[in-house]
Design a protein around this motif. Structure first.
Motif, PDB file in Angstrom:
ATOM      1  N   GLY A   1      46.108  67.151  34.410  1.00 10.30           N
ATOM      2  CA  GLY A   1      45.716  65.834  34.891  1.00 10.30           C
ATOM      3  C   GLY A   1      46.536  64.705  34.316  1.00 10.30           C
ATOM      4  O   GLY A   1      47.156  64.831  33.271  1.00 10.30           O
TER       5      GLY A   1
ATOM      6  N   SER B   1      43.451  58.558  40.555  1.00  7.17           N
ATOM      7  CA  SER B   1      42.159  58.113  41.080  1.00  7.17           C
ATOM      8  C   SER B   1      41.232  59.316  41.228  1.00  7.17           C
ATOM      9  O   SER B   1      41.672  60.474  41.192  1.00  7.17           O
ATOM     10  CB  SER B   1      42.347  57.443  42.449  1.00  7.17           C
ATOM     11  OG  SER B   1      42.704  58.408  43.420  1.00  7.17           O
ATOM     12  N   GLU B   2      39.969  59.041  41.434  1.00  7.61           N
ATOM     13  CA  GLU B   2      38.996  60.106  41.649  1.00  7.61           C
ATOM     14  C   GLU B   2      39.398  60.944  42.867  1.00  7.61           C
ATOM     15  O   GLU B   2      39.293  62.164  42.861  1.00  7.61           O
ATOM     16  CB  GLU B   2      37.607  59.501  41.846  1.00  7.61           C
ATOM     17  CG  GLU B   2      36.507  60.522  41.992  1.00  7.61           C
ATOM     18  CD  GLU B   2      35.141  59.867  42.136  1.00  7.61           C
ATOM     19  OE1 GLU B   2      34.349  60.362  42.952  1.00  7.61           O
ATOM     20  OE2 GLU B   2      34.876  58.869  41.433  1.00  7.61           O
ATOM     21  N   ARG B   3      39.851  60.273  43.900  1.00  6.09           N
ATOM     22  CA  ARG B   3      40.264  60.969  45.123  1.00  6.09           C
ATOM     23  C   ARG B   3      41.465  61.871  44.857  1.00  6.09           C
ATOM     24  O   ARG B   3      41.523  63.003  45.338  1.00  6.09           O
ATOM     25  CB  ARG B   3      40.599  59.965  46.210  1.00  6.09           C
ATOM     26  CG  ARG B   3      40.987  60.660  47.502  1.00  6.09           C
ATOM     27  CD  ARG B   3      41.221  59.679  48.590  1.00  6.09           C
ATOM     28  NE  ARG B   3      41.263  60.388  49.850  1.00  6.09           N
ATOM     29  CZ  ARG B   3      40.949  59.878  50.995  1.00  6.09           C
ATOM     30  NH1 ARG B   3      40.534  58.637  51.053  1.00  6.09           N
ATOM     31  NH2 ARG B   3      41.030  60.565  52.094  1.00  6.09           N
ATOM     32  N   GLU B   4      42.439  61.376  44.099  1.00  5.47           N
ATOM     33  CA  GLU B   4      43.609  62.198  43.792  1.00  5.47           C
ATOM     34  C   GLU B   4      43.225  63.419  42.971  1.00  5.47           C
ATOM     35  O   GLU B   4      43.753  64.511  43.196  1.00  5.47           O
ATOM     36  CB  GLU B   4      44.656  61.385  43.036  1.00  5.47           C
ATOM     37  CG  GLU B   4      45.385  60.378  43.892  1.00  5.47           C
ATOM     38  CD  GLU B   4      46.292  59.482  43.088  1.00  5.47           C
ATOM     39  OE1 GLU B   4      47.472  59.368  43.455  1.00  5.47           O
ATOM     40  OE2 GLU B   4      45.816  58.886  42.093  1.00  5.47           O
ATOM     41  N   ARG B   5      42.319  63.251  42.030  1.00  2.70           N
ATOM     42  CA  ARG B   5      41.875  64.383  41.213  1.00  2.70           C
ATOM     43  C   ARG B   5      41.176  65.448  42.058  1.00  2.70           C
ATOM     44  O   ARG B   5      41.175  66.616  41.699  1.00  2.70           O
ATOM     45  CB  ARG B   5      40.970  63.909  40.086  1.00  2.70           C
ATOM     46  CG  ARG B   5      41.706  63.171  38.986  1.00  2.70           C
ATOM     47  CD  ARG B   5      40.829  62.919  37.761  1.00  2.70           C
ATOM     48  NE  ARG B   5      39.742  61.996  38.038  1.00  2.70           N
ATOM     49  CZ  ARG B   5      39.806  60.682  37.868  1.00  2.70           C
ATOM     50  NH1 ARG B   5      40.903  60.143  37.427  1.00  2.70           N
ATOM     51  NH2 ARG B   5      38.763  59.925  38.138  1.00  2.70           N
ATOM     52  N   ALA B   6      40.609  65.055  43.195  1.00  2.00           N
ATOM     53  CA  ALA B   6      39.902  65.990  44.067  1.00  2.00           C
ATOM     54  C   ALA B   6      40.834  66.700  45.054  1.00  2.00           C
ATOM     55  O   ALA B   6      40.410  67.636  45.735  1.00  2.00           O
ATOM     56  CB  ALA B   6      38.806  65.257  44.841  1.00  2.00           C
ATOM     57  N   LEU B   7      42.082  66.278  45.140  1.00  2.00           N
ATOM     58  CA  LEU B   7      43.030  66.903  46.068  1.00  2.00           C
ATOM     59  C   LEU B   7      43.382  68.312  45.611  1.00  2.00           C
ATOM     60  O   LEU B   7      43.282  68.636  44.424  1.00  2.00           O
ATOM     61  CB  LEU B   7      44.313  66.069  46.153  1.00  2.00           C
ATOM     62  CG  LEU B   7      44.225  64.729  46.862  1.00  2.00           C
ATOM     63  CD1 LEU B   7      45.540  63.964  46.689  1.00  2.00           C
ATOM     64  CD2 LEU B   7      43.884  64.906  48.326  1.00  2.00           C
TER      65      LEU B   7
ATOM     66  N   GLU C   1      45.622  71.247  44.247  1.00  2.00           N
ATOM     67  CA  GLU C   1      46.604  71.152  43.167  1.00  2.00           C
ATOM     68  C   GLU C   1      47.999  70.794  43.672  1.00  2.00           C
ATOM     69  O   GLU C   1      48.682  69.964  43.077  1.00  2.00           O
ATOM     70  CB  GLU C   1      46.646  72.480  42.417  1.00  2.00           C
ATOM     71  CG  GLU C   1      47.503  72.486  41.185  1.00  2.00           C
ATOM     72  CD  GLU C   1      47.430  73.809  40.468  1.00  2.00           C
ATOM     73  OE1 GLU C   1      48.387  74.596  40.614  1.00  2.00           O
ATOM     74  OE2 GLU C   1      46.432  74.053  39.774  1.00  2.00           O
TER      75      GLU C   1
ATOM     76  N   ARG D   1      48.120  67.007  44.338  1.00  2.00           N
ATOM     77  CA  ARG D   1      47.486  66.109  43.370  1.00  2.00           C
ATOM     78  C   ARG D   1      48.463  65.109  42.753  1.00  2.00           C
ATOM     79  O   ARG D   1      48.149  63.941  42.573  1.00  2.00           O
ATOM     80  CB  ARG D   1      46.843  66.948  42.268  1.00  2.00           C
ATOM     81  CG  ARG D   1      45.829  66.211  41.451  1.00  2.00           C
ATOM     82  CD  ARG D   1      45.050  67.153  40.571  1.00  2.00           C
ATOM     83  NE  ARG D   1      44.298  68.089  41.396  1.00  2.00           N
ATOM     84  CZ  ARG D   1      44.072  69.366  41.077  1.00  2.00           C
ATOM     85  NH1 ARG D   1      44.515  69.849  39.945  1.00  2.00           N
ATOM     86  NH2 ARG D   1      43.389  70.144  41.888  1.00  2.00           N
TER      87      ARG D   1
ATOM     88  N   ARG E   1      34.210  51.572  50.250  1.00  2.00           N
ATOM     89  CA  ARG E   1      34.594  51.883  48.860  1.00  2.00           C
ATOM     90  C   ARG E   1      35.145  50.655  48.158  1.00  2.00           C
ATOM     91  O   ARG E   1      35.123  50.570  46.946  1.00  2.00           O
ATOM     92  CB  ARG E   1      35.606  53.012  48.837  1.00  2.00           C
ATOM     93  CG  ARG E   1      35.017  54.361  49.210  1.00  2.00           C
ATOM     94  CD  ARG E   1      35.962  55.496  48.880  1.00  2.00           C
ATOM     95  NE  ARG E   1      37.212  55.445  49.613  1.00  2.00           N
ATOM     96  CZ  ARG E   1      37.415  56.015  50.795  1.00  2.00           C
ATOM     97  NH1 ARG E   1      36.432  56.656  51.383  1.00  2.00           N
ATOM     98  NH2 ARG E   1      38.584  55.953  51.382  1.00  2.00           N
TER      99      ARG E   1
END
Length: 126
Positions: free
Chosen positions: A34, A39-45, A47, A50, A124
């Motif tokens: 990480g 962003s939260e959205r990028e962390r959820a993409l 791998e 990301r 958002r």
């Protein structure tokens, strides 16, 4: 940024993207570790999408493929971190470019475009 011809007959190129920030590790570029500033959205993409650096070179490949006048196939990419070493030589990081990466980015772009058109992002931001 530039394109380096790998094989003229095969019409293959390597995308080179120059970066002025500090060098990132291979694992950061691959999205395996990480980044504090994601962003939260990028962390959820997934791998492979990301890392913003990786998404950028995948996007460059997509642009090359969508240009009907560009006859070369981007098969790899390099990130050249130019301010990373005191000796003046850039730190180079190789980035593989797969069809799966491009397909994933296309899907992400479709999703974001739908959100823009429906103003879903607005909720958002408020």
């Amino acid at each position: 940024d530039r394109l380096d011809i790998i094989d003229e007959q095969a019409k293959t190129v390597c995308l080179v993207d120059y970066k002025t920030g500090r060098a990132r590790t291979d694992n950061q570029i691959a999205g395996k570790v990480g980044w504090a500033d994601l962003s939260e959205r990028e962390r959820a993409l997934p791998e492979n999408l990301r890392s913003p650096l990786r998404r950028q070179v995948i996007f460059y490949r997509l642009l090359c493929e969508l240009d009907p006048d560009f006859t070369y196939q981007p098969v790899s990419a390099q990130l050249a971190f130019i301010k990373s070493k005191a000796g003046g030589k850039p730190v180079l990081r190789e980035v593989a470019l797969t069809d799966e990466d491009v397909d994933g980015l296309k899907e992400l772009l479709r999703t974001v475009w739908d959100e823009i058109q429906s103003l879903a992002f607005w909720e958002r931001v408020k």
